[in-house]
Write a protein that holds these residues in place. Sequence first.
Motif, PDB file in Angstrom:
ATOM      1  N   LYS A 189     129.812 -28.495  73.987  1.00  0.00           N
ATOM      2  CA  LYS A 189     128.872 -28.315  75.094  1.00  0.00           C
ATOM      3  C   LYS A 189     129.518 -27.548  76.231  1.00  0.00           C
ATOM      4  O   LYS A 189     129.307 -27.836  77.409  1.00  0.00           O
ATOM      5  N   GLU A 191     129.535 -24.690  78.411  1.00  0.00           N
ATOM      6  CA  GLU A 191     128.723 -23.571  78.912  1.00  0.00           C
ATOM      7  C   GLU A 191     129.553 -22.319  79.089  1.00  0.00           C
ATOM      8  O   GLU A 191     129.115 -21.216  78.775  1.00  0.00           O
ATOM      9  N   LEU A 215     122.125 -24.882  75.095  1.00  0.00           N
ATOM     10  CA  LEU A 215     122.733 -26.079  75.696  1.00  0.00           C
ATOM     11  C   LEU A 215     121.771 -26.818  76.611  1.00  0.00           C
ATOM     12  O   LEU A 215     122.037 -27.956  76.998  1.00  0.00           O
ATOM     13  N   PHE A 218     118.320 -30.236  75.464  1.00  0.00           N
ATOM     14  CA  PHE A 218     118.747 -31.618  75.299  1.00  0.00           C
ATOM     15  C   PHE A 218     117.928 -32.474  76.249  1.00  0.00           C
ATOM     16  O   PHE A 218     117.726 -32.096  77.394  1.00  0.00           O
ATOM     17  N   ASP A 264     118.363 -32.972  70.700  1.00  0.00           N
ATOM     18  CA  ASP A 264     119.535 -32.178  71.076  1.00  0.00           C
ATOM     19  C   ASP A 264     119.698 -31.053  70.051  1.00  0.00           C
ATOM     20  O   ASP A 264     120.290 -31.246  69.000  1.00  0.00           O
TER      21      ASP A 264
END
Lengths: 409, 216
Positions: A189, A191, A215, A218, A264
Amino acid sequence: MSPSIPKGVADYFGGAAQRRRQLETDLRELARAWGYAELIPPIFEYADTFLTELGSQSAETLYRFFDRDGQTLALRPDLTVPAARIVGSKLYDQPLPQRYFYAGPVFRFEEPRAGRQREFWQAGVELMGAGSPDADAEVLALAALALRRVGLTDFRFSLGHLGYFHGLLAHLDLDDVAARALQGALDRKSEDDVRALADAWGLEGPPREAVLGLLTLFGPQGDGVLTRARRLVLNEAMAAAVDWLAQVETQLAHYGIKSQFDIDLADVRAMHYYTGVTFKAYTPGIGFSVVNGGRYDRLVAEFGSDMPAVGCAFYLDRLLLAQTRQQGPPPDPIPDLLIFPCGCGDHVRLAQEARAAGLVAAIALGPEDPDRYPLRVRCRCDQTILLETPDDSRTLSVSAWPAFLQSLR
Amino acid sequence: MPLTIALPKGRMADDALTWLARAGWSPPVVEDDRRLVIPSEDGSLAYLLVKPMDAPVFVEQGAADIGIAGLDAVRERAADVYEPMLLPFGHCRLSVAAPANRPHRPLRLEISPRVATKYPRLAEAYFRSRGVSAEFIYLSGSVELGPLVDMADLIVDIIQTGSTLRANNLVELREIMPSQAVLIVNRASYRLHADRIQPLLQSLRAVISQPIENPW
């Protein structure tokens, strides 16, 4: 003799052993009520079974050894592959769908981590020959209700669909190294790493938005995750994944467990053999997932017969840890009754009747500490018995014994 | 239940607390410096002060829901955690260094160098991937001493400014990885406490992306 045991194995005894068996029994009974029949695969098989193209494990985590005839064998690293082998090579012409439950130890040569030794216990269900969102929802619902059944009511599921990520990869036309880099960044995860990759590949416009947007896909159901996911769709495969998840969601609502599921779509780490929906379950007190599962539509074909399949595995050792942290350590198993031997021999009948009534009864053999037992029984050999509790004692007629036992249950 | 956050003791904790305060999160109550679990003033957070190398472990195990750690520590402990955000401090690099008088030749020509390090996993992976069978000497501090007392031929260690290296007559040979502070999140907490972790991530992201005003 040294008291040491190899790294990665554990002895279970007392309350922990009892709780683990109980856990397994609870899961088995629930699965049976849903029509899942038990499958008992062997502990070891040919190593090649686990090393197919979609095989579950990398070779170095397999416990491999030679048979006397020189064949390479391996301890099973999971139970999904044996289940796929059995159905794909033996049971393929039996009526579909087929529903199976299994429980037992699996073995992986890895550094032991919380709740996962080198030998650890899995239970699981596999639903073979059904390739619909309804089948996924059935396995998801069964997994969720199983957690409730074993007292872990506070849990969350994370639900993804690999088709979305695979569709994105197909559109971007990345090579293996690049695809793995993106998968790793999404799995962490991170970024920053995802953005760095998008920059490095010179992505612009909708493909860039789809990569960076992953991302953000979720959140709890009803939070508009699927709506946002649909906006980022680049091709048919991605759209199909979103539609599929929407249908799974509808089914989960019927089971009344929708609120405990998060979507997710950036959860892209999974066993190689997964092809569609994937999911993991988490519960407080343990920092790791306690259930992993997903759809694997190509694995059974490796063993001869092409059919869709979906399933999940429960990490029993982790569920035990979660139970211990949420409910306290298991009490030591102590018999309900301690019955002292007497001259007339009636103590045997008293004990047998207690056992038949579903109570746990032990006959005293000498070394016991009577204070440990909640109820002690002494036959006076005159058709009466003395009942002792930690703070009381009273006399009972032998004829009243069966009724008394019923009152204890 | 407060959200638990693991902070590496030392300078990184100071930077971390500065950024958390900027993002509007309550600082730890200052009562007793020896305490290892310190509640925040408003009770919404519990700060765990741990050794820098251990922060990823506390988060991976779920003992802390989130943490701040160096990327070097996250990779060395191979912690299976989420890393949603790099933070603008703790910049350094993990490098191979050697005595300044080492003959100039590629590392791959070393037969069996003795390598002193606090980073056994990363050091071993680096040399192994180059086909060099090194002998690792695991130390928990003062790694630069290794070559000085002829216990080691090379060191693998964190370099910030290079002044420690120079002071000990060592030179940097190769960078293994760049490092900086990273916010890490336990995989279960990320989902079980999303309602509190997401706002924390968003507020930190907001202050980090703001241009820092030039103090001069």
